[in-house]
Write an enzyme that holds these catalytic residues in place. Structure first.
Site, mmCIF file in Angstrom:
data_model
loop_
_atom_site.group_PDB
_atom_site.id
_atom_site.type_symbol
_atom_site.label_atom_id
_atom_site.label_comp_id
_atom_site.label_asym_id
_atom_site.label_seq_id
_atom_site.Cartn_x
_atom_site.Cartn_y
_atom_site.Cartn_z
ATOM 1 N N SER B 36 63.590 80.354 40.311
ATOM 2 C CA SER B 36 64.030 80.272 41.665
ATOM 3 C C SER B 36 65.514 81.124 41.678
ATOM 4 O O SER B 36 65.927 81.923 42.636
ATOM 5 C CB SER B 36 63.840 79.225 42.482
ATOM 6 O OG SER B 36 62.650 78.959 42.714
ATOM 7 N N GLU B 57 70.898 66.764 39.787
ATOM 8 C CA GLU B 57 72.030 67.606 40.173
ATOM 9 C C GLU B 57 73.468 67.006 39.890
ATOM 10 O O GLU B 57 74.410 67.469 39.620
ATOM 11 C CB GLU B 57 71.798 68.147 41.622
ATOM 12 C CG GLU B 57 70.476 68.609 41.778
ATOM 13 C CD GLU B 57 69.320 68.094 42.059
ATOM 14 O OE1 GLU B 57 69.237 66.607 42.073
ATOM 15 O OE2 GLU B 57 68.406 68.651 42.012
ATOM 16 N N PHE B 82 71.312 70.987 47.407
ATOM 17 C CA PHE B 82 71.311 70.077 46.469
ATOM 18 C C PHE B 82 72.744 69.966 45.710
ATOM 19 O O PHE B 82 73.499 69.186 45.345
ATOM 20 C CB PHE B 82 70.233 70.010 45.512
ATOM 21 C CG PHE B 82 68.929 70.104 46.193
ATOM 22 C CD1 PHE B 82 68.425 69.196 47.091
ATOM 23 C CD2 PHE B 82 68.003 71.072 45.800
ATOM 24 C CE1 PHE B 82 67.298 69.464 47.763
ATOM 25 C CE2 PHE B 82 66.656 71.252 46.209
ATOM 26 C CZ PHE B 82 66.335 70.148 47.319
ATOM 27 N N HIS B 108 69.387 79.913 47.687
ATOM 28 C CA HIS B 108 68.419 79.317 48.727
ATOM 29 C C HIS B 108 69.189 78.853 49.926
ATOM 30 O O HIS B 108 69.104 77.686 50.336
ATOM 31 C CB HIS B 108 67.499 78.346 48.158
ATOM 32 C CG HIS B 108 66.407 79.007 47.447
ATOM 33 N ND1 HIS B 108 66.643 79.649 46.289
ATOM 34 C CD2 HIS B 108 64.937 79.328 47.648
ATOM 35 C CE1 HIS B 108 65.641 80.361 45.756
ATOM 36 N NE2 HIS B 108 64.582 79.943 46.597
ATOM 37 N N ASP B 116 60.103 76.603 53.532
ATOM 38 C CA ASP B 116 60.174 75.381 52.909
ATOM 39 C C ASP B 116 60.970 74.352 53.962
ATOM 40 O O ASP B 116 60.680 73.081 53.852
ATOM 41 C CB ASP B 116 61.316 75.487 51.763
ATOM 42 C CG ASP B 116 60.532 75.724 50.160
ATOM 43 O OD1 ASP B 116 59.383 75.714 50.400
ATOM 44 O OD2 ASP B 116 61.281 75.721 49.208
ATOM 45 N N ARG B 166 68.017 83.692 49.409
ATOM 46 C CA ARG B 166 66.710 83.785 48.919
ATOM 47 C C ARG B 166 65.786 85.159 49.226
ATOM 48 O O ARG B 166 65.246 85.825 48.259
ATOM 49 C CB ARG B 166 65.692 82.934 49.242
ATOM 50 C CG ARG B 166 64.127 83.190 48.969
ATOM 51 C CD ARG B 166 63.206 81.753 49.297
ATOM 52 N NE ARG B 166 61.784 82.055 49.087
ATOM 53 C CZ ARG B 166 61.015 82.466 49.802
ATOM 54 N NH1 ARG B 166 61.112 82.251 50.885
ATOM 55 N NH2 ARG B 166 59.613 82.609 49.298
#
Lengths: 255, 312
Positions: B36, B57, B82, B108, B116, B166
């Site tokens: 991704s 992370e 994250f 993202h 999502d 994204r």
């Protein structure tokens, strides 16, 4: 001890429990050059339990990284000796630490970097046992085993106490040895105040396949009767009188 | 929307592969999202210089710090929520405080994550990164600018945060990037829109729309949010007398906050901030979300009228 008393704050208990470990590392194990703190082939030492900064500073001063007299500036405004290690300020400090749980990850990154370069230097990290309550330590432990980092040795200062009480009462990380073993590490257990045993074990740990951890059983406040085994001495500096007593006792212990 | 070419994350993947060929010291870390984030392309080409931290992370960021201490230039990637949320304190204490050259490139970001939903839509990341001393914060507007920003990040001495998206973007910048420099994409004198990321193309659309209705609108692509291009902003405030900011981020603490903080102190003019109005997002298609949360060019145009009305 005198520096802590003059600073009026700091962490004597965990500095004393680590004293013999740090002394063994800095005088018998780590290859360093005080005249060239950035010497590229030096061993790297990460003080994950950054609150034990005073013992690291004492070791660095003894090895000549800066004048011993500077120890009295600990924690004072403008000092190179911050309350927790600052790599940009203090010669010989490899990594800025103080927030628990991060040092082992830093050490893993260093060890990966060393291996990429086929470098000979080793990576050593000193962790607290209360610090093992941080989940990130186990993320790093997993990674070190996954990458089979034979150039990494961790030492746990297992003094059994944290700020709020005995670690087994606050949030038990036991069984320590089994946990590290389950995470894929070679585990050694030693008396963390027996310098010969520490030295021999460090040499042994360097040879282990994959990462190795030494669980060093220690006494918080070691060497100072009124501090030994007392969690109240985790983050409290001694008064002038207490400092005098402590120094007398520590000096006596050296005779 | 027509003319969509590539997402900024796609350009990142491409730039990393080029950098990998040019520089031995570039290493890349990811946290189980390499497909991704597009770091997978680098991983495929340079497996010895790619480290997957797994779903961890905090360890990702601090391993990157360790690699930087060992002389590498690490790129650490995961989703923005994250990277900047889960690992904020790792970034603050162990990357930024020692001024390590770790490049945090998060994808993202913003509402256009889409389906999502809110848990994955970072709307606070600019604020979180901007509050850290010494952090460079970059939000590229299209693939060309993203590529140039990534290449430039390697040369920046210290930590860098690059915010990527994204969804596909329109090519509008023509490439090129200079840290701390905004670019004027359209001239105008009645109001200035200062935008970043995907909102730059919306700002251009708004400027066209306003022009047809008799208002001349300046459009600035403020791709570096920190350090802010103060000269360009003050010139815009002087020249137009009213400013609208546009970002795919909470109106608190991001580009709008940065612009308002600067102008209130240096050259006070009306500043209207367009962004997500201090709420969480939700699932939906990217276009629908932008419309629902008021991030379309028409919303920008309304904000411009409001800002112009407030002029003395």
């Amino acid at each position: 001890m005198e520096a802590l008393a003059q600073a009026g704050s700091g962490h004597p208990g965990g500095s004393l429990s680590s004293a013999d470990i740090v002394a063994t590392l800095f005088f018998d194990v780590l290859e360093l050059d005080a005249n060239d703190p950035q010497w590229k082939d030096r061993d790297r030492f990460v003080l994950a339990k950054g609150h034990a900064a005073p013992i690291l500073y004492a070791a660095l001063a003894s090895r000549g990284f800066f004048p011993r007299e500077e120890l009295s500036t600990l924690r004072k405004l403008g000092s190179r000796l911050q309350g927790h290690p600052d790599m940009l300020k203090t010669p010989g400090v490899e990594a800025s630490t103080g927030s628990l749980g991060q040092g082992l990850s830093i050490a893993v990154g260093l060890a990966l970097g060393a291996r990429m370069d086929d470098a000979e230097w080793g990576v050593y990290a000193l962790l607290g046992d209360g610090e093992l309550q941080e989940g990130q330590v186990w993320e790093a432990a997993m990674a070190a085993a996954h990458y089979r980092l034979s150039n990494l040795v961790a030492i746990v200062d297992n003094n059994g106490l944290q700020i709020d009480g005995p670690i087994v009462e606050v949030m038990s990380p036991e069984p320590l040895a089994d946990k590290w073993r389950a995470f894929g590490w070679s585990v050694f257990e030693v008396d963390g105040h027996d310098i010969e045993q520490l030295h021999a074990t460090l040499v042994e740990a360097q040879k282990a396949e994959g990462p190795a951890v030494i669980i060093a059983r220690t006494v918080k406040g070691r060497g100072v009767g009124f501090m030994e085994g007392e969690c109240s001495w985790h983050g409290t500096a001694p008064s002038e009188d207490q400092c005098r007593l402590a120094v007398e006792e520590l000096r006596g212990g050296l005779l | 929307m027509s003319g969509l070419v590539e997402a900024t994350r796609d350009a990142y993947g491409r730039a990393l592969v080029q950098l990998g060929a040019e520089r031995e010291d570039v290493v890349v870390l990811d946290a189980d999202l390499s497909g991704s984030t597009r770091t997978a392309k680098f991983a495929e080409k340079y497996p010895d210089r790619f480290f997957n931290a797994g779903v961890a992370e905090q360890n990702l960021m601090n391993m990157a710090a360790g690699l930087a201490l060992a002389g590498k230039i690490p790129f650490a990637s995961t989703f923005a929520v994250f990277a900047t949320g889960r690992a904020w304190e790792q970034i603050r204490n162990t990357i930024a405080y020692p001024r390590l050259p770790v490049k945090i490139v998060a994808t993202h970001a913003g509402l256009t994550v889409g389906e999502d939903g809110a848990s994955h839509q970072a709307l606070e990341d600019i604020a979180l990164m901007r509050a850290i001393p010494g952090m460079t914060v970059i939000v590229p507007a299209d693939g060309d600018e993203a590529e140039a920003a990534i290449r430039s990040a390697v040369e920046i001495d210290g930590p860098v945060y690059v915010r990527l998206g994204r969804s596909k973007t329109q090519p509008i910048t023509g490439g090129g990037f200079q840290r701390g420099r905004g670019t004027t994409l359209s001239n105008g004198e009645d109001v200035a829109i200062v935008a970043c990321g995907i909102m730059v193309s919306a700002a251009l659309e708004a400027a066209d729309y306003l022009r047809e209705r008799g208002a001349s609108c300046r459009v600035i692509n403020m791709s570096t949010i920190k350090p802010l291009d103060e000269d360009l902003l003050v010139r815009a405030a002087r020249g137009c007398g009213a400013v609208v900011t546009a970002e795919e981020h909470n109106v608190i603490g991001g580009l709008g906050g940065a612009v308002a903080e600067l102008l209130s102190a240096v050259h006070p003019v009306p500043v209207v901030r367009v962004g997500v109005d201090d709420v969480f997002g939700q699932s939906g298609d990217p276009e629908g979300l932008l419309q629902y949360y008021g991030l379309k060019y028409t919303d920008l145009a309304s904000a411009c009228w409001r800002a112009m009305e407030m002029k003395g």
